[in-house]
Design a protein around this motif. Structure first.
Motif, PDB file in Angstrom:
ATOM      1  N   VAL A  73       0.869  -1.182   0.000  1.00 44.66           N
ATOM      2  CA  VAL A  73       0.000   0.000   0.000  1.00 44.66           C
ATOM      3  C   VAL A  73       0.904   1.229   0.000  1.00 44.66           C
ATOM      4  N   SER A  74       0.917   1.976  -1.092  1.00 46.82           N
ATOM      5  CA  SER A  74       1.829   3.114  -1.232  1.00 46.82           C
ATOM      6  C   SER A  74       1.501   4.226  -0.253  1.00 46.82           C
ATOM      7  N   SER A  75       0.210   4.437  -0.026  1.00 42.86           N
ATOM      8  CA  SER A  75      -0.263   5.432   0.938  1.00 42.86           C
ATOM      9  C   SER A  75      -1.731   5.137   1.204  1.00 42.86           C
ATOM     10  N   PRO A  76      -2.274   5.571   2.354  1.00 44.97           N
ATOM     11  CA  PRO A  76      -3.688   5.293   2.633  1.00 44.97           C
ATOM     12  C   PRO A  76      -4.588   5.840   1.527  1.00 44.97           C
ATOM     13  N   GLY A  77      -5.618   5.072   1.180  1.00 45.92           N
ATOM     14  CA  GLY A  77      -6.517   5.530   0.127  1.00 45.92           C
ATOM     15  C   GLY A  77      -7.443   4.444  -0.344  1.00 45.92           C
ATOM     16  N   GLY A  78      -7.924   4.589  -1.586  1.00 44.94           N
ATOM     17  CA  GLY A  78      -8.864   3.648  -2.174  1.00 44.94           C
ATOM     18  C   GLY A  78      -8.191   2.378  -2.632  1.00 44.94           C
ATOM     19  N   PRO A  79      -8.961   1.461  -3.220  1.00 43.32           N
ATOM     20  CA  PRO A  79      -8.408   0.173  -3.629  1.00 43.32           C
ATOM     21  C   PRO A  79      -7.219   0.267  -4.586  1.00 43.32           C
ATOM     22  N   ASP A  80      -7.161   1.317  -5.385  1.00 40.32           N
ATOM     23  CA  ASP A  80      -6.108   1.395  -6.393  1.00 40.32           C
ATOM     24  C   ASP A  80      -4.739   1.769  -5.838  1.00 40.32           C
TER      25      ASP A  80
END
Length: 328
Positions: free
Chosen positions: A6-13
């Motif tokens: 996970v590159s950074s908190p956020g949506g599924p993409d």
């Protein structure tokens, strides 16, 4: 190995398949070559940044896996290289290899494949701990289970029914209600057009239910209290409807001698998780092997389609578990 980053908190993409080193197996652990991974709500919360892993856990998402033992740590005697196992991970499940504490590891139920085995640990650990160990559901009692078509809900309906309870549940459509009743619910309540508290009152001749398993939280709190019988227990396992209940009348809790409890699995100690594992092996594994209860699987997706799996989880149209497969 490949794992989901996970590159950074956020949506599924924000999730990507990347390469990294294998985890190092420590004393009391088994290293599992993962064949399937179960998707759970806490994974979504972790991806969004609201459910960080413990300091000593893998930062990689994933709380339940099934696969083959690739290595064993010092002191491990219950499992050997080549054994087919599933288990509750402290993190790191979205990967080709995952560490499992031996006290959270179980053999595949007889007749199961990796996909079915991966759909068991997280929901069965959670339901057993909250409905049976904490709330003490016994034969002849009545139980209300919210979110009946979730992984937790489909598991709770079957286990409560298998141990002799009458089960009521809530769901959000006619199809979902029908699925709950097929699993063993005496009455499924469509919360979009029915007042579940009123239905419970009518169905129990005003008595109420003995136990409620709730994942909604604040939005349902007062109606849950109203729906409990004397000496009843409300077990809260999530807050999908908010964590803060304001202007709540506490009087019924005292008058009806109610118990309000709650838990989350991740902070439990290794000893507590081992005790749940041991109960599952003795009390529930025979039911799985007999076909009395079984995980309900909504969708199986390739590992690379993890974003789609999370989208399906967030859309809440699923009935049962969503599983990623690393096989072939």
């Amino acid at each position: 190995m490949r794992y989901i980053d996970v590159s950074s908190p956020g949506g599924p993409d924000v999730m990507r398949v990347v390469d990294g080193p294998l985890p190092l197996v420590r004393a009391g652990e088994v290293l599992v070559k993962v064949e399937a991974v179960g998707i759970n709500r806490p994974d979504v919360a972790q991806r969004q940044g609201s459910y960080p892993p413990p300091k000593d856990a893998s930062p990689v998402m994933g709380l339940e896996v099934a696969g083959t033992v690739a290595a064993v740590g010092e002191g491990v005697q219950d499992f050997a290289i080549g054994d087919k196992v599933c288990g509750l991970a402290n993190g790191g499940g979205y990967a080709e290899y995952c560490l499992l504490p031996v006290g959270q590891t179980l053999p595949w139920p007889k007749g199961y494949d990796a996909i079915k085995a991966a759909a068991v640990p997280e929901t069965f650990f959670t339901v057993w701990a909250n409905l049976f160990q904490m709330a003490g559901v016994t034969e002849g009692e009545t139980v209300l289970i919210h979110g009946g078509t979730s992984g937790i809900g489909t598991t709770a309906i079957q286990l409560a029914k298998a141990f002799g309870a009458d089960v009521f549940t809530t769901a959000g459509s006619a199809d979902k209600c029908a699925a709950c009743e097929k699993l063993g619910a005496k009455r499924a309540i469509n919360y979009k057009n029915e007042d579940f508290a009123a239905v419970i009152k009518a169905e129990t001749d005003g008595k109420g239910v003995d136990v409620i398993l709730d994942m909604i939280g604040a939005a349902y709190f007062e109606k849950n209290i109203a729906s409990l019988a004397k000496d009843g227990c409300l077990s809260i396992i999530a807050f999908l409807g908010g964590a803060v209940a304001e202007k709540v009348n506490l009087g019924p809790i005292m008058v009806k001698r109610l118990t309000v409890t709650g838990s989350t699995m991740r902070p439990r100690t290794a000893e507590e998780k081992r005790a749940i594992r041991d109960d599952l092996l003795s009390e529930v594994w025979p039911l799985l092997e007999q076909g009395t209860v079984a995980p309900v699987i909504h969708a199986v997706l390739p590992f690379e389609q993890v974003a789609e799996a999370h989208r399906q989880m967030e859309e809440s149209n699923h009935i049962g578990k969503i599983v990623l497969t690393l096989q072939g």
